[in-house]
Design a protein around this motif. Sequence first.
Motif, short mmCIF file in Angstrom:
data_model
loop_
_atom_site.label_atom_id
_atom_site.label_comp_id
_atom_site.label_asym_id
_atom_site.label_seq_id
_atom_site.Cartn_x
_atom_site.Cartn_y
_atom_site.Cartn_z
N ILE A 1 0.86 -1.18 0.00
CA ILE A 1 0.00 0.00 0.00
C ILE A 1 0.90 1.23 0.00
O ILE A 1 1.93 1.25 0.68
N SER A 2 0.52 2.21 -0.77
CA SER A 2 1.32 3.43 -0.88
C SER A 2 1.32 4.20 0.42
O SER A 2 0.27 4.35 1.07
N LEU A 3 2.48 4.70 0.81
CA LEU A 3 2.57 5.55 2.00
C LEU A 3 1.71 6.79 1.81
O LEU A 3 1.10 7.30 2.76
N GLU A 4 1.62 7.28 0.58
CA GLU A 4 0.81 8.47 0.28
C GLU A 4 -0.64 8.28 0.69
O GLU A 4 -1.31 9.23 1.13
N ALA A 5 -1.15 7.05 0.55
CA ALA A 5 -2.54 6.77 0.89
C ALA A 5 -2.82 7.00 2.36
O ALA A 5 -3.93 7.41 2.74
N LEU A 6 -1.84 6.72 3.22
CA LEU A 6 -2.04 6.83 4.66
C LEU A 6 -1.55 8.16 5.24
O LEU A 6 -2.08 8.63 6.24
N GLU A 7 -0.55 8.74 4.60
CA GLU A 7 0.00 10.01 5.10
C GLU A 7 -1.04 11.13 5.08
O GLU A 7 -0.96 12.07 5.86
N GLY A 8 -2.02 11.02 4.19
CA GLY A 8 -3.04 12.05 4.08
C GLY A 8 -4.17 11.91 5.08
O GLY A 8 -5.24 12.49 4.88
N GLY B 1 9.55 -6.13 0.67
CA GLY B 1 10.75 -5.78 -0.08
C GLY B 1 11.14 -4.34 0.17
O GLY B 1 10.63 -3.68 1.08
N CYS B 2 12.02 -3.83 -0.66
CA CYS B 2 12.52 -2.46 -0.49
C CYS B 2 11.40 -1.42 -0.52
O CYS B 2 11.45 -0.41 0.19
N ALA B 3 10.36 -1.66 -1.31
CA ALA B 3 9.27 -0.70 -1.44
C ALA B 3 8.47 -0.56 -0.14
O ALA B 3 7.74 0.42 0.04
N MET B 4 8.60 -1.53 0.76
CA MET B 4 7.85 -1.50 2.01
C MET B 4 8.51 -0.62 3.07
O MET B 4 7.87 -0.21 4.05
N GLU B 5 9.78 -0.29 2.89
CA GLU B 5 10.53 0.43 3.94
C GLU B 5 9.89 1.76 4.35
O GLU B 5 9.76 2.04 5.55
N PRO B 6 9.49 2.64 3.40
CA PRO B 6 8.89 3.91 3.82
C PRO B 6 7.64 3.72 4.68
O PRO B 6 7.44 4.45 5.65
N LEU B 7 6.80 2.74 4.32
CA LEU B 7 5.59 2.49 5.10
C LEU B 7 5.93 2.03 6.51
O LEU B 7 5.31 2.47 7.49
N LEU B 8 6.92 1.15 6.63
CA LEU B 8 7.30 0.66 7.95
C LEU B 8 7.88 1.77 8.82
O LEU B 8 7.61 1.83 10.03
N LEU C 1 5.51 -7.31 10.65
CA LEU C 1 5.99 -6.12 9.93
C LEU C 1 6.94 -5.29 10.78
O LEU C 1 8.00 -4.88 10.33
N LEU C 2 6.55 -5.06 12.03
CA LEU C 2 7.34 -4.16 12.87
C LEU C 2 8.58 -4.82 13.45
O LEU C 2 9.34 -4.17 14.18
N SER C 3 8.78 -6.10 13.15
CA SER C 3 10.03 -6.73 13.60
C SER C 3 11.18 -6.40 12.64
O SER C 3 12.35 -6.60 12.97
N LEU C 4 10.84 -5.87 11.47
CA LEU C 4 11.86 -5.50 10.50
C LEU C 4 12.46 -4.14 10.88
O LEU C 4 11.73 -3.19 11.14
#
Length: 264
Positions: free
Chosen positions: A143-150, A167-174, A204-207
Amino acid sequence: GGGCPALCTCRGQAVDCSGRRLFSAPPELPLDTGNLSLAHNRIASIPPGYLACFGQLRALDLRNNSLSALPAGLFLGARRLAHLDLSYNNLSLLPADVFLEASGLLRLDLSHNPGLRRVHPQAFRGLAQLRELDLSYGGLSAISLEALEGLPGLVGLRLGGNPWVCGCAMEPLLKWLRGRIQRCASDSQLAECRAPPEVAGAPLLSLTEESFQACHLTLTLDDYLFIAFVGFVVSIASVATNFLLGITANCCHRWSKASEDEDV
């Protein structure tokens, strides 16, 4: 608008049409309807503009139906709508601005839509007052971070039960989740990675940041020069090997021919 729809019960501003085996939403409702339950039916679609005349509507329950999409303009005129339950349906996509007209939403339940695989980055645009969002038990791998940041008012977020690809794309959301976890009630400990294999089953939050170190590896000029040098050496070795094999093959051919001549 009209009186209480057939098969429904009405008390005050509450209209209850739940569990009536309805295949479509009642065409007419009392104009002052404040709480509408269409739960536990077989409704596959809602007409565009269906809620336009019901400016007093504060709660809409559509859980456990067969909805596969939400029509554009569904929430036009529903600015007082505060509670929306779309759980246990067949939604597959949340397009941009789908809830834009429902700017007063406080709670949005989208859980248990197993086919929900994509949430547009601007799907929740306009929901500045939203406090609780449930996206659990869907088909989301990202899910895009943009979707939740707003969603500045968000205090409750549920993400568990989705096949997250960490993967790498998940890092900003985490990173965002870690920053919000103190003031945002979340089931993130229940949310687990489905892939890649090395982190499958991990919460998720263990990463940590170390988990994504490989995503930030950059090569220096020396690294590029070394790679180029190795490539050059390998190519030279390949040419030399082919040259030696060619000479060897030629010698073998001549030796074989000489042996045949001697036999003759």
